[in-house]
Design an enzyme around this catalytic site. Sequence first.
Site, short mmCIF file in Angstrom:
data_model
loop_
_atom_site.label_atom_id
_atom_site.label_comp_id
_atom_site.label_asym_id
_atom_site.label_seq_id
_atom_site.Cartn_x
_atom_site.Cartn_y
_atom_site.Cartn_z
N LYS A 88 0.41 -1.36 0.35
CA LYS A 88 0.13 0.02 0.16
C LYS A 88 0.86 1.20 -0.02
CE LYS A 88 0.14 -0.40 4.87
NZ LYS A 88 -1.14 -0.94 6.45
N TYR A 103 16.82 30.45 7.98
CA TYR A 103 15.42 31.24 8.24
C TYR A 103 15.27 31.34 9.89
CZ TYR A 103 13.02 30.50 3.62
OH TYR A 103 13.14 30.90 2.22
C1 LIG Z 1 -0.49 -1.39 6.78
C2 LIG Z 1 -0.74 -2.85 7.56
C3 LIG Z 1 0.09 -3.98 6.87
C4 LIG Z 1 1.47 -4.23 8.06
O1 LIG Z 1 2.06 -3.58 9.23
P1 LIG Z 1 3.43 -3.47 8.49
O2 LIG Z 1 3.70 -2.55 10.05
O3 LIG Z 1 3.82 -2.72 7.87
O4 LIG Z 1 3.99 -5.08 8.89
C5 LIG Z 1 -0.96 -5.22 8.00
N1 LIG Z 1 -1.99 -5.82 8.03
C6 LIG Z 1 -3.42 -4.28 8.08
C7 LIG Z 1 -4.40 -4.21 8.14
C8 LIG Z 1 -2.49 -3.31 7.79
O5 LIG Z 1 -3.12 -2.21 7.57
#
Ligand SMILES: *Cc1c(COP(=O)(O)O)cnc(C)c1O
Length: 361
Positions: A38, A256
């Site tokens: 994702k 800045y």
């Molecule tokens: C993002 C996500 C994962 C992966 O989690 P990590 O901590 O990056 O391994 C697994 N399950 C769900 C439902 C997620 O949203």
Amino acid sequence: MNYRSRKTQAIINLSALKNNYNQIANLAPHSKTIAVIKANAYGHGAIEIAKSLHSLVPAFAVAFIDEAIILRKAGITLPILILEGPLDKEDFSLAKHHDFWLMLHNFEQVLWLSQEQTSYQEKLWLKIDTGMNRLGFSPKDAKQVIANLTNEQQRELVLCSHFSNADEINNPKTKTQITGLKTLADKYSCQFSLANSAGIINWPESHANYNRLGIALYGTNPTTNKSMAIKLAPVMTLQSNIIALRTLKLGESVGYGETWQAKQASVIATVAIGYADGYPRNAKAGTPVFINNQLAPLAGRVSMDMITIDVTNLANVSLGDVVELWGENLSVETVAKYMDTINYELLTRVSARVPKVYLES
Ligand SMILES: *Cc1c(COP(=O)(O)O)cnc(C)c1O
């Protein structure tokens, strides 16, 4: 046109990626380890990461269907789990067409499913809330949802829950969540899935039919546990270079708001990366960068396109030298601490302005 005037880039090491995947998947030899890609594969480029992992993994996971369609259009044919499930009724026909696995987590989605003309054939996942209190049905509602499914859908069903504290190796919450989901999976004779990265690495008792591997795949530690049994390699190295060098007198300021003053005659290197590239503006003075095998501290505020580094104590610094912001020589977890954030946020926020360069070492 391959010409690039500015040399700032994110180098993505695909050999490290595959090696990380194999090592972590071997920790759970009886589970299918899904690669979570994702958010553009946590900022690494979802299409390239998916192509690189295609022959190793059983399936991919993304947050919502739009992310999965991008992968299908790029020729990725493996099943793709949609972690947030259908967010619109239309998602069911898209999922049927593209072979996506939908996660059901609320009654509106169950209603949409029952309104489908032809029965939904793809594998369904059912999100159960075991204490994260973000998504999912309460365990007592599972019966009612399952009763709405066809026999075929029930046979294929995967119960799923997500850990809230798996990164904390002494927190008993995770055990409660594991027991909660296992009890339900036994009761309904379903396949199930619990572990994220921290679960796979810290909680072997959470390994199930499917595990969901995200952050650790990219070579960064998901846990507060400093010593891991496996050695992961950072996949992303974010780097830029020095585009100016100057000497300041005692008391002169940098950047800045004049937030940093020279406490001695100082050499300041200006580096071609800034908050528009995803290097956070709230990075504190002292945040380390890596130059010529040495660490040097950030001095003054992060600008849109540039940062300034105190290189007074470094030997041999020249115009054009490469500066690593995080990656192979400086972990993204270490850097994140200076910015009041975590590895996940830094990786996912590298902006589209930064070209990605893919290497197989
Ligand atoms: C993002 C996500 C994962 C992966 O989690 P990590 O901590 O990056 O391994 C697994 N399950 C769900 C439902 C997620 O949203």
